[in-house]
Scaffold this active site. Sequence first.
Site, PDB file in Angstrom:
ATOM      1  N   ASP A  29       0.885  -1.048  -0.055  1.00  0.00           N
ATOM      2  CA  ASP A  29      -0.147  -0.146   0.112  1.00  0.00           C
ATOM      3  C   ASP A  29       0.762   1.217   0.118  1.00  0.00           C
ATOM      4  O   ASP A  29       2.052   1.233   0.809  1.00  0.00           O
ATOM      5  CB  ASP A  29      -0.954   0.025   1.472  1.00  0.00           C
ATOM      6  CG  ASP A  29      -2.208   0.998   1.073  1.00  0.00           C
ATOM      7  OD1 ASP A  29      -1.822   2.314   1.216  1.00  0.00           O
ATOM      8  OD2 ASP A  29      -3.073   0.572   1.315  1.00  0.00           O
ATOM      9  N   ASN A  85     -13.020  -3.675   2.686  1.00  0.00           N
ATOM     10  CA  ASN A  85     -14.002  -2.635   3.183  1.00  0.00           C
ATOM     11  C   ASN A  85     -15.148  -2.886   1.869  1.00  0.00           C
ATOM     12  O   ASN A  85     -14.749  -3.006   0.746  1.00  0.00           O
ATOM     13  CB  ASN A  85     -13.627  -1.199   3.066  1.00  0.00           C
ATOM     14  CG  ASN A  85     -12.434  -1.056   4.331  1.00  0.00           C
ATOM     15  OD1 ASN A  85     -12.621  -1.705   5.274  1.00  0.00           O
ATOM     16  ND2 ASN A  85     -11.436  -0.439   3.812  1.00  0.00           N
ATOM     17  N   GLY A  91     -16.212   2.221   3.691  1.00  0.00           N
ATOM     18  CA  GLY A  91     -14.769   2.726   3.654  1.00  0.00           C
ATOM     19  C   GLY A  91     -14.120   2.379   2.263  1.00  0.00           C
ATOM     20  O   GLY A  91     -13.012   2.520   2.259  1.00  0.00           O
ATOM     21  N   SER A  93     -12.707   2.752  -0.997  1.00  0.00           N
ATOM     22  CA  SER A  93     -12.141   4.012  -1.652  1.00  0.00           C
ATOM     23  C   SER A  93     -11.908   3.454  -3.140  1.00  0.00           C
ATOM     24  O   SER A  93     -11.992   4.397  -4.010  1.00  0.00           O
ATOM     25  CB  SER A  93     -11.083   4.514  -1.061  1.00  0.00           C
ATOM     26  OG  SER A  93     -10.007   3.723  -0.997  1.00  0.00           O
ATOM     27  N   HIS A  98     -10.589  -5.974  -2.814  1.00  0.00           N
ATOM     28  CA  HIS A  98      -9.296  -6.005  -2.272  1.00  0.00           C
ATOM     29  C   HIS A  98      -9.306  -6.322  -0.790  1.00  0.00           C
ATOM     30  O   HIS A  98     -10.181  -6.002  -0.100  1.00  0.00           O
ATOM     31  CB  HIS A  98      -8.505  -4.508  -2.717  1.00  0.00           C
ATOM     32  CG  HIS A  98      -9.109  -3.439  -1.961  1.00  0.00           C
ATOM     33  ND1 HIS A  98     -10.204  -2.819  -2.440  1.00  0.00           N
ATOM     34  CD2 HIS A  98      -8.624  -2.563  -1.122  1.00  0.00           C
ATOM     35  CE1 HIS A  98     -10.517  -1.775  -2.011  1.00  0.00           C
ATOM     36  NE2 HIS A  98      -9.495  -1.742  -0.980  1.00  0.00           N
ATOM     37  N   HIS A 100      -6.781  -5.782   2.672  1.00  0.00           N
ATOM     38  CA  HIS A 100      -5.851  -5.248   3.360  1.00  0.00           C
ATOM     39  C   HIS A 100      -5.319  -6.299   4.241  1.00  0.00           C
ATOM     40  O   HIS A 100      -5.941  -6.764   5.179  1.00  0.00           O
ATOM     41  CB  HIS A 100      -6.262  -4.072   4.119  1.00  0.00           C
ATOM     42  CG  HIS A 100      -6.751  -2.718   3.295  1.00  0.00           C
ATOM     43  ND1 HIS A 100      -6.076  -1.963   2.902  1.00  0.00           N
ATOM     44  CD2 HIS A 100      -8.010  -2.597   2.959  1.00  0.00           C
ATOM     45  CE1 HIS A 100      -6.694  -1.263   2.354  1.00  0.00           C
ATOM     46  NE2 HIS A 100      -8.102  -1.564   2.276  1.00  0.00           N
TER      47      HIS A 100
END
Length: 112
Positions: A29, A85, A91, A93, A98, A100
């Site tokens: 990231d 998310n 959340g 974006s 995906h 995290h």
Amino acid sequence: MDCLFCNIVKGQIPSEKVYEDNDVYAFKDVNPEAPVHILIIPKRHIKSVDELEETDKELVGHIFLVAKKLAKENKLENGYRLVSNIGEEGGQSVKHLHFHLLGGRSFNWPPG
């Protein structure tokens, strides 16, 4: 469709790749929230968990096994967080499924 993560997979936008196979791409990231912060994505565009189909079971299982492998490679034996998310209020974006992979520090619950 102009998707940030699709463009990363195509190599049109640079990323720091940590894993790639025929179905999955993982990269660091650019704005890490932890010492280890890796994004794991399917190469095929899927908007979010809400768009998964029965036929995606194997892909999602594979993503989780990739997360486990990357956690081990990054020595996250004391634990880590794997988060996806979903939707604006959740959340999300980037509108591409995906996960995290976060680790290397302690986390509280609720997140924040």
